[in-house]
Design a protein around this motif. Structure first.
Motif, mmCIF file in Angstrom:
data_model
loop_
_atom_site.group_PDB
_atom_site.id
_atom_site.type_symbol
_atom_site.label_atom_id
_atom_site.label_comp_id
_atom_site.label_asym_id
_atom_site.label_seq_id
_atom_site.Cartn_x
_atom_site.Cartn_y
_atom_site.Cartn_z
ATOM 1 N N TRP A 11 0.996 -1.108 0.259
ATOM 2 C CA TRP A 11 0.002 -0.035 -0.120
ATOM 3 C C TRP A 11 0.659 1.327 0.158
ATOM 4 O O TRP A 11 1.961 1.415 0.794
ATOM 5 C CB TRP A 11 -0.838 -0.578 1.136
ATOM 6 N N CYS A 18 -7.847 6.466 1.906
ATOM 7 C CA CYS A 18 -7.190 6.112 2.953
ATOM 8 C C CYS A 18 -6.109 7.600 3.142
ATOM 9 O O CYS A 18 -5.137 6.868 4.080
ATOM 10 C CB CYS A 18 -6.535 4.645 3.261
ATOM 11 N N ASP A 21 -3.051 7.614 7.765
ATOM 12 C CA ASP A 21 -1.980 7.306 9.421
ATOM 13 C C ASP A 21 -1.630 9.397 8.940
ATOM 14 O O ASP A 21 -1.051 9.871 10.034
ATOM 15 C CB ASP A 21 -1.477 6.740 8.490
ATOM 16 N N GLY A 42 -0.570 -1.264 10.133
ATOM 17 C CA GLY A 42 -0.539 -1.267 8.615
ATOM 18 C C GLY A 42 0.135 -0.038 8.480
ATOM 19 O O GLY A 42 -0.195 0.780 8.050
ATOM 20 N N HIS A 46 5.008 3.027 2.802
ATOM 21 C CA HIS A 46 5.176 5.187 2.646
ATOM 22 C C HIS A 46 5.773 5.109 4.200
ATOM 23 O O HIS A 46 6.403 6.527 4.157
ATOM 24 C CB HIS A 46 4.021 6.104 2.883
ATOM 25 N N THR A 64 3.666 -4.804 9.849
ATOM 26 C CA THR A 64 3.266 -4.592 8.065
ATOM 27 C C THR A 64 3.296 -6.248 8.028
ATOM 28 O O THR A 64 3.627 -7.491 8.654
ATOM 29 C CB THR A 64 3.664 -4.297 7.787
ATOM 30 N N GLU A 69 6.202 -4.134 1.946
ATOM 31 C CA GLU A 69 6.627 -2.783 2.714
ATOM 32 C C GLU A 69 7.319 -3.126 3.951
ATOM 33 O O GLU A 69 8.060 -1.848 4.246
ATOM 34 C CB GLU A 69 4.343 -2.853 3.993
ATOM 35 N N ASP A 93 1.504 -11.192 11.811
ATOM 36 C CA ASP A 93 -0.458 -11.648 11.294
ATOM 37 C C ASP A 93 -0.519 -10.332 12.571
ATOM 38 O O ASP A 93 -0.382 -11.230 13.320
ATOM 39 C CB ASP A 93 -0.715 -12.574 11.476
ATOM 40 N N ILE A 94 -1.104 -10.034 12.529
ATOM 41 C CA ILE A 94 -1.597 -8.677 13.447
ATOM 42 C C ILE A 94 -2.883 -10.041 14.766
ATOM 43 O O ILE A 94 -2.614 -9.649 16.154
ATOM 44 C CB ILE A 94 -2.374 -7.868 13.535
ATOM 45 N N HIS A 112 -7.259 -0.742 10.694
ATOM 46 C CA HIS A 112 -7.904 -1.818 9.838
ATOM 47 C C HIS A 112 -8.728 -3.700 9.990
ATOM 48 O O HIS A 112 -8.737 -4.352 9.985
ATOM 49 C CB HIS A 112 -6.130 -2.432 8.985
ATOM 50 N N PHE A 116 -9.149 -7.735 8.116
ATOM 51 C CA PHE A 116 -8.058 -9.006 7.591
ATOM 52 C C PHE A 116 -8.351 -10.111 8.305
ATOM 53 O O PHE A 116 -7.018 -10.891 8.080
ATOM 54 C CB PHE A 116 -6.821 -8.423 7.746
HETATM 55 C C1 LIG Z 1 -4.537 -0.646 3.122
HETATM 56 S S1 LIG Z 1 -3.600 -1.116 3.235
HETATM 57 C C2 LIG Z 1 -3.450 0.489 4.654
HETATM 58 C C3 LIG Z 1 -1.844 1.194 5.308
HETATM 59 C C4 LIG Z 1 -1.840 2.343 6.042
HETATM 60 N N1 LIG Z 1 -2.657 2.360 7.203
HETATM 61 C C5 LIG Z 1 -2.383 3.268 4.969
HETATM 62 O O1 LIG Z 1 -3.633 3.915 5.601
HETATM 63 O O2 LIG Z 1 -1.971 3.994 4.266
HETATM 64 C C6 LIG Z 1 -3.464 -1.927 4.810
HETATM 65 C C7 LIG Z 1 -2.377 -2.676 6.020
HETATM 66 O O3 LIG Z 1 -2.458 -3.364 6.752
HETATM 67 C C8 LIG Z 1 -1.694 -3.861 6.294
HETATM 68 N N2 LIG Z 1 -2.100 -5.782 7.102
HETATM 69 C C9 LIG Z 1 -3.314 -6.536 7.101
HETATM 70 N N3 LIG Z 1 -3.436 -7.636 6.370
HETATM 71 C C10 LIG Z 1 -2.382 -7.872 8.239
HETATM 72 C C11 LIG Z 1 -2.739 -8.517 9.061
HETATM 73 N N4 LIG Z 1 -3.416 -9.736 9.204
HETATM 74 N N5 LIG Z 1 -1.325 -8.404 9.824
HETATM 75 C C12 LIG Z 1 -1.375 -7.232 9.843
HETATM 76 N N6 LIG Z 1 -1.312 -5.565 9.630
HETATM 77 C C13 LIG Z 1 -2.166 -6.279 8.310
HETATM 78 C C14 LIG Z 1 -1.089 -4.439 5.327
HETATM 79 O O4 LIG Z 1 0.461 -4.760 5.777
HETATM 80 C C15 LIG Z 1 -1.211 -2.599 5.856
HETATM 81 O O5 LIG Z 1 0.178 -1.947 5.709
#
Ligand SMILES: C[S@@+](CC[C@H](N)C(=O)[O-])C[C@H]1O[C@@H](n2cnc3c(N)ncnc32)[C@H](O)[C@@H]1O
Length: 189
Positions: A11, A18, A21, A42, A46, A64, A69, A93-94, A112, A116
């Motif tokens: 991303w 979005c 951040d 997330g 950037h 992440t 990323e 994985d969070i 988020h 996910f």
């Molecule tokens: C849509 S992007 C948004 C990134 C950032 N927060 C922004 O708004 O620009 C979603 C973010 O959630 C992270 N992500 C997705 N699934 C995840 C998981 N299971 N555990 C941790 N991070 C996760 C991705 O790596 C990514 O950084």
């Protein structure tokens, strides 16, 4: 042995879709928070939270699930020792978060939440938690007086609204003023 659920995308900065951040950075600056420690859900490629908070004198621990990323994080800190000192991103994985590995935070971004989780996430075989379990864990890791923030334009916001009312009743939290499109709670105490 199951594989970890990763995010097979990356991303870049999309302020039109979005901006959470950037809004978090604005909220921290407007709240004049410095010397604080944040957990960020997330990073994106950037890394604007880690970068800006380094300027504001705060530290960030961020997750992440995207290999690209994470690679971009390695490239970033390899070139910048001061950012490396205040911004620690990790690949994971969070939903597999282990409270024994997490310190306490002054604010946690749950931007988020409910986006996910996979069908197997909360299974015994996989070892993950639910979105409510994750929110409770991160609430426990928030210091009294600290903040828990949600993004009301996320893809998971509708689902988040089905768990937040019960969470709000059962946890020592209170809603404070929204900031732009962020919904913000304060941990009592
Ligand atoms: C849509 S992007 C948004 C990134 C950032 N927060 C922004 O708004 O620009 C979603 C973010 O959630 C992270 N992500 C997705 N699934 C995840 C998981 N299971 N555990 C941790 N991070 C996760 C991705 O790596 C990514 O950084």
């Amino acid at each position: 042995m199951l594989k970890m659920n990763t995010w097979g995308m990356k991303w870049d900065l999309h302020m039109d879709i979005c901006p959470c951040d950037a809004y978090f950075n604005d909220w921290v600056a407007a709240s004049k928070l410095t010397g604080k420690t944040f957990y960020h859900f997330g990073t994106g490629t950037h890394h604007i939270v880690g970068l800006r908070q380094a300027e504001l004198g705060n530290t960030v621990f961020a997750i992440t699930a995207s290999k690209e990323e994470y690679d971009s994080y390695v490239a970033l800190v390899a070139e910048n020792s001061l950012v490396a000192k205040s911004y620690l991103a990790y690949f994971g994985d969070i939903y597999l978060s282990n409270p024994r590995l997490l310190p306490d935070f002054d604010a946690v971004t749950m931007f988020h939440l409910c986006e996910f989780s996979h069908p197997n996430t909360a299974s015994t075989e996989y070892g993950g938690t639910t979105d409510r379990g994750l929110l409770d864990m991160m609430t426990d890791k928030t210091r009294p007086g600290g903040h828990i923030l949600f993004y009301t334009r996320s893809n998971g916001w509708q689902a988040s609204q089905t768990i937040i009312p019960t969470w709000e009743k059962e946890q020592p939290v209170e809603r404070v003023d929204d900031f732009k499109t962020l919904r913000i709670y304060r941990k009592k105490g």
